[in-house]
Design a protein around this motif. Structure first.
Motif, short mmCIF file in Angstrom:
data_model
loop_
_atom_site.label_atom_id
_atom_site.label_comp_id
_atom_site.label_asym_id
_atom_site.label_seq_id
_atom_site.Cartn_x
_atom_site.Cartn_y
_atom_site.Cartn_z
N PHE A 6 0.85 -1.19 0.00
CA PHE A 6 0.00 0.00 0.00
C PHE A 6 0.89 1.24 0.00
O PHE A 6 1.86 1.32 0.75
CB PHE A 6 -0.90 0.02 1.24
N LYS A 7 0.55 2.21 -0.87
CA LYS A 7 1.28 3.47 -0.95
C LYS A 7 0.28 4.63 -0.85
O LYS A 7 -0.75 4.62 -1.54
CB LYS A 7 2.06 3.59 -2.26
N PHE A 8 0.59 5.60 -0.01
CA PHE A 8 -0.28 6.78 0.10
C PHE A 8 0.51 7.95 0.67
O PHE A 8 1.55 7.77 1.31
CB PHE A 8 -1.50 6.47 0.97
N GLU A 145 -8.00 10.32 -2.47
CA GLU A 145 -7.55 9.01 -2.91
C GLU A 145 -6.62 8.37 -1.88
O GLU A 145 -6.66 7.16 -1.64
CB GLU A 145 -6.84 9.12 -4.25
N ASP A 146 -5.77 9.19 -1.24
CA ASP A 146 -4.88 8.67 -0.20
C ASP A 146 -5.68 8.15 0.99
O ASP A 146 -5.33 7.12 1.58
CB ASP A 146 -3.92 9.77 0.27
N LYS A 148 -8.67 6.91 0.88
CA LYS A 148 -9.26 5.64 0.45
C LYS A 148 -8.24 4.51 0.51
O LYS A 148 -8.57 3.37 0.86
CB LYS A 148 -9.83 5.78 -0.97
N LYS A 149 -6.99 4.82 0.16
CA LYS A 149 -5.94 3.79 0.20
C LYS A 149 -5.66 3.36 1.63
O LYS A 149 -5.43 2.17 1.90
CB LYS A 149 -4.67 4.32 -0.46
N ALA A 152 -8.42 1.20 2.71
CA ALA A 152 -8.28 -0.12 2.09
C ALA A 152 -7.25 -0.96 2.85
O ALA A 152 -7.42 -2.18 2.99
CB ALA A 152 -7.87 0.02 0.63
N PHE A 153 -6.20 -0.31 3.37
CA PHE A 153 -5.18 -1.01 4.15
C PHE A 153 -5.78 -1.59 5.43
O PHE A 153 -5.57 -2.77 5.77
CB PHE A 153 -4.04 -0.04 4.47
#
Length: 230
Positions: A6-8, A145-146, A148-149, A152-153
């Protein structure tokens, strides 16, 4: 769990605190300067009017300064990279710091925040990750978007959390469903400790905050009257 990365964009708690401390001086200057000018230009104005104007100018000015400060941080210095090797290990990288630990060593996971901000804490016996992601006026270092990431993590970790952690009951949480997977999760076998605030109901927390705010305002006005409005 399968291997995942995961990247944010975000910050760590130390960087967030450093920015907040740098913001204190200009914020105080804006507040005190506005109150002083209001007293000089409009000496007979009801005291709440200058206070409201000063508060608005301070908030708006602080948001602008904060946006400028966070824009100076390069994207590569705001990137979190988290890799998970099934249920074995987790590696988190932020700037030049790398955290690596076994999944079974995680003692506590705290996922707090609101619609535009996430405060994620992952604690082991000897390491502490404090991840901050947000796209609001006072947390302008990420994008939607970050967020949301990051969600998601946590969603990816949730089956592992459900199997290996107990949920800490937070009586002071006004809306526990405000963000996905909101809560504090403590590893099974660990003692769950509750602070006084954790045991308080939402209305009690609000009453306490208002009381403290009123006391601070009274002290602030007394100081301002003594030093500036003689």
């Amino acid at each position: 769990m399968e291997n995942k990365e995961f990247k944010f964009q975000g910050l760590d708690a130390k960087t967030e605190l450093r920015i907040a401390l740098l913001l204190v001086i200009p914020a105080l200057m804006m507040m005190l300067g506005t109150l002083y000018l209001s007293h000089i230009l409009f000496p007979n104005t009801f005291f709440l009017v200058p206070l409201v104007i000063a508060a608005l100018i301070t908030v708006l000015g602080s948001i602008i300064i904060l946006k400028f400060m966070t824009n100076q941080i390069k994207d590569q210095n705001k990137e979190w990279i988290i890799r998970i090797n099934g249920e074995e290990t987790m590696t988190a990288r932020f700037r030049n710091r790398v955290y690596t630990f076994n999944m079974k060593d995680i003692i506590m996971i705290k996922n707090m925040g609101n619609e535009g901000v996430r405060y994620l804490t992952i604690k082991t016996e000897d390491q502490l990750l404090k991840i901050r992601v947000g796209n609001t006026g006072f947390a302008p270092f990420s994008s939607e978007e970050d967020i949301k990431k990051l969600d998601a993590f946590i969603d990816y970790l949730k089956p592992y959390i459900n199997e290996n952690f107990n949920t800490k009951v937070l009586k002071n949480a006004m809306n526990p469903n405000i963000i996905p997977n909101f809560g504090v999760f403590v590893r099974k076998g660990e003692t769950i400790k509750y602070s006084i605030i954790n045991r308080m109901k939402p209305w009690q927390v609000i009453a306490m905050i208002l009381s403290i705010g009123i006391i601070i305002m009274i002290l602030f006005f007394n100081i301002m009257e003594y030093y500036f409005f003689k």
